[in-house]
Design an enzyme around this catalytic site. Structure first.
Site, PDB file in Angstrom:
ATOM      1  N   SER A 224     -20.071 -54.722 -61.329  1.00  0.00           N
ATOM      2  CA  SER A 224     -21.059 -54.004 -60.527  1.00  0.00           C
ATOM      3  C   SER A 224     -20.481 -53.688 -59.161  1.00  0.00           C
ATOM      4  O   SER A 224     -19.335 -54.019 -58.873  1.00  0.00           O
ATOM      5  CB  SER A 224     -22.313 -54.851 -60.380  1.00  0.00           C
ATOM      6  OG  SER A 224     -22.053 -55.927 -59.494  1.00  0.00           O
ATOM      7  N   LYS A 225     -21.297 -53.080 -58.342  1.00  0.00           N
ATOM      8  CA  LYS A 225     -20.827 -52.666 -57.005  1.00  0.00           C
ATOM      9  C   LYS A 225     -20.243 -53.837 -56.216  1.00  0.00           C
ATOM     10  O   LYS A 225     -19.386 -53.652 -55.377  1.00  0.00           O
ATOM     11  CB  LYS A 225     -21.955 -52.045 -56.173  1.00  0.00           C
ATOM     12  CG  LYS A 225     -22.810 -51.049 -56.888  1.00  0.00           C
ATOM     13  CD  LYS A 225     -24.068 -51.718 -57.447  1.00  0.00           C
ATOM     14  CE  LYS A 225     -24.307 -51.230 -58.868  1.00  0.00           C
ATOM     15  NZ  LYS A 225     -24.792 -52.227 -59.809  1.00  0.00           N
ATOM     16  N   ARG A 226     -20.760 -55.005 -56.519  1.00  0.00           N
ATOM     17  CA  ARG A 226     -20.285 -56.182 -55.798  1.00  0.00           C
ATOM     18  C   ARG A 226     -18.788 -56.388 -55.973  1.00  0.00           C
ATOM     19  O   ARG A 226     -18.145 -57.050 -55.167  1.00  0.00           O
ATOM     20  CB  ARG A 226     -21.011 -57.448 -56.288  1.00  0.00           C
ATOM     21  CG  ARG A 226     -22.499 -57.458 -56.007  1.00  0.00           C
ATOM     22  CD  ARG A 226     -23.134 -58.750 -56.460  1.00  0.00           C
ATOM     23  NE  ARG A 226     -23.058 -58.950 -57.912  1.00  0.00           N
ATOM     24  CZ  ARG A 226     -22.262 -59.817 -58.508  1.00  0.00           C
ATOM     25  NH1 ARG A 226     -21.489 -60.599 -57.787  1.00  0.00           N
ATOM     26  NH2 ARG A 226     -22.248 -59.916 -59.814  1.00  0.00           N
TER      27      ARG A 226
END
Length: 477
Positions: free
Chosen positions: A238-240
């Site tokens: 994910s963006k993380r």
RNA sequence: GUCCCCAUCGUCUAGCCAGGCCCAGGAUACCGGCCUUUCACGCCGGCGACGGGGGUUCAAAUCCCCCUGGGGACGCCA
């Protein structure tokens, strides 16, 4: 045999990310390999979260990767009538029912179930309701209470679910819009999708969908659930985990060939082979060689592949793609011989186009400063003498790499200066830096006038130890 | 918590279905060397894995079971 039809069905609620791109790629490859069709469908039933910007990004990114669709894009938002009819049919046939429970009530039940360690599941309280109060209602599918539903997965084999684990899912919201599990079935059926290839996260939805196919009287397609792509911490990418949008990689100077190659090898393999063109992938792709375990996204390997393709592709092609990145560096040049020659010198040295643009800058503008450490170390009095002699010497020889190198070496011998020291002085003079492509190829790209001009410019600071302390200043002052 | 999926170097993976050719192969990353005018490229070498325990078998990375670990799902999101 029936024509193979696959689809990619993103929702425009975010940019096309790595995982989605791989799903699209596998669907595309499978269809192409079997001479079938690849359909693009936009799942925009969640109107509040869908955005035009994301749709554009998805379409652009797919095109950039070379994954062209044969049909579509279809938009679910334009097919509402179809879903309504199907829901009505289920209602009429007694295969669905109206549910008057409010979202708040349901949330409450879910919380309680979770707290008590039970599986959160609708208790079916509206299932047997006889009255029809004048209240907003959702439509629920009447799922079987016992027995099992078996998913025949092309990757995992038979996966059995007990029907009691499934609950009566909502197929139409109280605002009249249909939900995902329902529209996906209606659409895949109506669009004649033969193979549903999607992320592992959908495996649990599949038995419900199979039940819907049957209730609707449609043939059930084949399913293949791909392992998910994970971040370095082994949770779903994910963006993380940093850049996950395909377009972000495009902007960072990655080539679509590298991205496709990397994505293909993430979860799929063909013996020990690492390098594949799109065409080769179409020829060799098969679900049998897709791995079942999740894969960690490794930016380092992507970078290696990118460097590989930068090296391998024709310089003209790389030069063409480099243009926008040069522009970002403030360099406006046309796709001419000089650029192409410059690119050739940089191909083995750049891992991304962005990097290459930055490395190429010196070809198009003279140094405005010289690397400070380099000045201290290499702009010596001896070097100053060398620069002067070298400048004069090259005026009398043909301007080719071979002749220049011969002249350079002869002069090194004559002045008894180490080739390394002389080379670094010249490099610094020409590029302003201590790191660059080969000296003589640099000269070849710059051309005689520019080389002499830059040497003369450098001579204004070279060999003046008194000023060394303030090195890195503007030359010519 | 319940259900589902998965399990070979740090990472991507080959091998597993059809057990012996595997004291496990490739790639990447990392380390060292060579090449060399710098930096890269390239080439050569090194480090590094069958999660654990039981079976089955003459023989198991490969087959079976359990455990453990990881992931996913459990929405009037998709």
């Amino acid at each position: 045999m029936k024509e193979v039809r696959t689809r990619f069905a993103p929702s425009p609620t975010g940019y096309l990310h790595i995982g989605g791109a791989r799903t699209a790629l596998f669907n595309w490859l499978f269809a192409r390999h079997h001479g079938g069709k690849f359909v693009l469908r936009i799942e925009d039933t969640d109107r509040s979260r869908s955005r035009e910007e994301f749709l554009a990004d998805i379409l652009d990114s797919l095109s950039w990767l070379g994954l062209h669709w044969d049909e579509g894009p279809y938009f679910q938002s334009q097919r509402m009538e179809l879903y309504r009819e199907h829901a009505e049919r289920l209602l009429d046939e007694g295969k669905a029912y109206r549910c008057y429970c409010t979202p708040e009530e349901l949330e409450e039940m879910r919380k309680r179930a979770l707290a008590e360690g039970r599986k959160p599941k609708y208790d079916g309280r509206c299932r047997y309701r006889k009255d029809q109060p004048d209240l907003p209602y959702a439509i629920r599918f009447k799922a079987p209470l016992d027995g099992v539903t078996v998913v025949e997965d092309l990757l995992r084999g038979k996966v059995t679910f007990r029907n009691e684990e499934l609950d009566d899912l909502i197929i139409v919201r109280s605002d009249g819009t249909p939900t995902y599990n329902f529209v996906v079935v209606v659409d895949d059926a109506l669009m004649g999708i033969t193979h549903v290839i999607r992320g592992d996260d959908h495996l649990n939805n599949t038995p419900r969908q199979i039940l819907l196919y049957r209730a609707l009287g449609y043939p059930v397609p084949k399913f293949a659930h791909l392992p998910l792509i994970l971040g370095t911490d082994r949770t779903r990418l994910s963006k993380r985990h940093g850049a996950t949008a395909v377009s972000a990689y495009r902007e960072m100077g990655y080539l679509p060939e590298a991205m496709v190659n990397y994505l293909a090898r993430l979860g799929w393999s063909y013996g020990d082979q690492e390098i594949f063109s799109l065409g080769e992938l179409v020829e060799k792709f098969s679900l049998e060689n897709v791995s079942k375990s999740p894969a960690v996204f490794d930016p380092e390997k992507l970078l290696w592949l990118n460097a590989h393709y930068i090296k391998e592709e024709p310089p003209e092609e790389i030069a063409r793609r480099l243009l926008p990145f040069l522009k970002e560096e403030g360099i406006e040049v046309n796709l001419g011989e000089k650029l192409i020659k410059a690119v050739k010198t940089l191909q083995p040295r750049a891992k991304t186009l962005k990097e290459m643009a930055s490395q190429a800058a010196f070809y198009f503008r003279p140094p405005t400063s010289y690397d400070q450490k380099g000045v201290e170390k290499f702009f010596t009095e001896r070097a100053s003498e060398f620069l002067e002699r070298f400048k004069e010497a090259i005026k009398g020889v043909p301007f080719t790499e071979e002749a220049l190198e011969a002249t350079f070496r002869r002069l090194c011998d004559e002045l008894e200066i180490k080739t390394k020291d002389a080379a670094q002085a010249v490099r610094l003079a020409l590029t302003g830096r201590t790191v660059s492509p080969g000296l003589f190829e640099v000269m070849d790209v710059l051309g005689p006038e520019e080389v002499i001009k830059r040497i003369e410019l450098a001579q204004t600071v070279c060999g003046r130890p008194a000023h060394a302390a303030e090195a890195d200043r503007t030359p010519g002052v």
